[in-house]
Design an enzyme around this catalytic site. Structure first.
Site, PDB file in Angstrom:
ATOM      1  N   ASP A  81       0.808  -1.271   0.084  1.00 55.95           N
ATOM      2  CA  ASP A  81       0.033  -0.012  -0.159  1.00 55.95           C
ATOM      3  C   ASP A  81       0.824   1.221  -0.154  1.00 55.95           C
ATOM      4  O   ASP A  81       1.864   1.545   0.814  1.00 55.95           O
ATOM      5  CB  ASP A  81      -0.996  -0.097   1.371  1.00 55.95           C
ATOM      6  CG  ASP A  81      -1.775   0.891   1.191  1.00 55.95           C
ATOM      7  OD1 ASP A  81      -2.602   1.331   0.265  1.00 55.95           O
ATOM      8  OD2 ASP A  81      -2.430   1.307   2.552  1.00 55.95           O
ATOM      9  N   ALA A 209     -11.206   5.083   4.140  1.00 54.75           N
ATOM     10  CA  ALA A 209     -12.628   4.871   4.591  1.00 54.75           C
ATOM     11  C   ALA A 209     -12.913   4.898   5.961  1.00 54.75           C
ATOM     12  O   ALA A 209     -14.163   4.767   6.260  1.00 54.75           O
ATOM     13  CB  ALA A 209     -12.895   3.386   3.712  1.00 54.75           C
TER      14      ALA A 209
END
Ligand code: 13P
Length: 283
Positions: A81, A209
């Protein structure tokens, strides 16, 4: 064996759900995510930022996730990531990593394309899936801090050009989410997402999120988001549980005692997020 995120995300795109990507840091957080995903029969992505790789070691991380994916039948992917260092990414690919994000979003549009293209050319030789980012999310992820003035939303036409020129497999877009928690409820630009979706056919990714209301994330999934990244919201219950445990049991030293409630607290959030992504019974 580790799988790439390619088929997972294409299946999600066709099925109208998203694959949750949870940021993990160690054995315990990997166990919580894979055990819960297995119970819910959800495909799942275990994501590691550069500082997680530095902390845990890429070899340990790959072996731990490989062990998890040998144990269960659900699709489990290990994904780098927000990696920026081209050499780190190439090293991880050579060690067996099947899914990577090259984040060159803080460079100019042209430079972003050039860097992403280099990784795509390398990764595709190993059947590795590549995610890139266009636009800049406000907030902090690892050592990368973006303040309000530097943030920018993804332009739909530029997104189309970016995907065509790089050959990237999935695209992280900026539509109003942020890394970390929010001071007030985020206002997401759904119209922009719809416009991007019309022009870009590869799976779209929502970063940041944590703290975004359930219904807002659901709407982005209906509008074409296929991967949802969650980090901060998993760290909080784990840490809160540890603090509470030691406040109640100041003399306890056994990790097998204090890590169990921390894992249980984190598990509740994993269940909620898999439900939010509509990915259960898709694995
Ligand atoms: P949050 O910490 O805001 O959930 O962001 C996670 C993320 O986007 C990781 O790439």
């Amino acid at each position: 064996m580790l799988v790439s995120t390619n088929q997972m995300l294409i299946d999600a795109q066709k099925g109208g759900y998203a694959v949750p990507a949870f940021n993990i840091h160690n054995l315990e957080t990997i166990q919580v995510v894979v055990d819960t995903a297995n119970e819910m029969k959800s495909p799942v992505i275990l994501a590691a930022t550069p500082s997680t790789v530095k902390y845990a070691g890429i070899e340990y991380l790959i072996k731990m996730v490989e062990t998890a994916s040998d144990k269960y039948d659900i699709p489990i992917a290990f994904h780098l990531d927000h990696h920026e260092d081209v050499e780190d990414i190439k090293k991880a690919i050579k060690l067996g990593c099947k899914s990577v994000m090259i984040d060159a979003s803080h460079h100019s549009f042209e430079e972003n394309i050039k860097i992403v293209k280099e990784i795509v050319n390398f990764a595709h030789r190993y059947n590795v899936t590549v995610e890139a980012e266009l636009g800049k999310l406000v907030g902090q992820e690892d050592d990368l801090i973006v303040d309000e003035s530097q943030s920018s939303y993804t332009d739909p036409k530029m997104a189309k050009e970016f995907v065509e020129k790089t050959g990237v497999d999935s695209l992280a877009i900026a539509i109003g989410t942020a890394h970390g928690l929010y001071k007030s409820e985020p206002k997401l630009d759904y119209k922009r997402l719809e416009d991007i979706k019309k022009l870009v056919k590869i799976p779209l990714v929502l970063h940041g999120a944590s703290g975004v209301p359930f219904d807002s994330v659901r709407r982005t999934i209906e509008d074409g988001i296929c991967k949802v990244n969650i980090a901060t919201e998993l760290k909080i219950p784990f840490a809160t549980s540890l603090k509470e445990f030691f406040a109640m049991n100041p003399n306890e030293t056994d990790p097998r005692k204090y890590l169990i409630p921390a894992k249980e607290a984190m598990k509740k959030v994993v269940i909620d997020k898999i439900t939010m992504c509509k990915s259960s019974d898709r694995g």
